[in-house]
Scaffold this motif. Sequence first.
Motif, short mmCIF file in Angstrom:
data_model
loop_
_atom_site.label_atom_id
_atom_site.label_comp_id
_atom_site.label_asym_id
_atom_site.label_seq_id
_atom_site.Cartn_x
_atom_site.Cartn_y
_atom_site.Cartn_z
N ARG A 15 0.84 -1.20 0.00
CA ARG A 15 0.00 0.00 0.00
C ARG A 15 0.88 1.26 0.00
O ARG A 15 0.65 2.20 -0.77
N ALA A 16 1.91 1.27 0.85
CA ALA A 16 2.82 2.41 0.91
C ALA A 16 3.58 2.58 -0.40
O ALA A 16 3.76 3.70 -0.88
N GLN A 17 4.01 1.46 -0.99
CA GLN A 17 4.72 1.53 -2.26
C GLN A 17 3.83 2.11 -3.36
O GLN A 17 4.27 2.94 -4.15
N ILE A 19 1.38 4.18 -3.04
CA ILE A 19 1.24 5.62 -2.80
C ILE A 19 2.51 6.35 -3.25
O ILE A 19 2.45 7.39 -3.91
N ALA A 20 3.68 5.79 -2.91
CA ALA A 20 4.96 6.41 -3.29
C ALA A 20 5.10 6.48 -4.81
O ALA A 20 5.58 7.49 -5.35
N ILE A 23 3.06 9.29 -6.09
CA ILE A 23 3.72 10.57 -5.82
C ILE A 23 4.80 10.82 -6.86
O ILE A 23 4.91 11.92 -7.42
N TRP A 30 2.17 13.88 -0.84
CA TRP A 30 2.79 13.37 0.39
C TRP A 30 1.78 13.23 1.52
O TRP A 30 1.95 12.38 2.40
N GLU A 32 -1.10 11.99 1.44
CA GLU A 32 -1.69 10.65 1.38
C GLU A 32 -0.77 9.62 2.02
O GLU A 32 -1.21 8.73 2.74
N LEU A 33 0.53 9.75 1.78
CA LEU A 33 1.50 8.80 2.35
C LEU A 33 1.55 8.89 3.87
O LEU A 33 1.68 7.89 4.57
N PHE A 34 1.44 10.12 4.39
CA PHE A 34 1.56 10.32 5.83
C PHE A 34 0.22 10.51 6.52
O PHE A 34 0.16 10.92 7.69
N SER A 37 -3.23 6.25 9.80
CA SER A 37 -3.58 4.89 9.40
C SER A 37 -4.34 4.20 10.53
O SER A 37 -4.12 4.50 11.70
#
Length: 76
Positions: A15-17, A19-20, A23, A30, A32-34, A37
């Motif tokens: 999921r994080a990948q 989003i990255a 970006i 950013w 959305e990444l931070f 959660s």
Amino acid sequence: MTITNLTVLLSEFKRAQDIAVKIEEGEGDWEELFAPSDFFTHYKNFVMIETSALSQDGTHILYFCVCVLLCVSCVV
């Protein structure tokens, strides 16, 4: 760690990948990444390992954090 724990962690990493990548491609931001959660509300038992160190030239602080889920029966 169980297969279930590993599956959950890999899902969060993916999921994080995703989003990255958004970006990097200019399709995400950013925030959305931070964004907060719900990971820690779903999984109450975990170990969090945080490390930090100065870069080789001493100009930057390098930071790394890993959360490992624990099955309830493993917690003593």
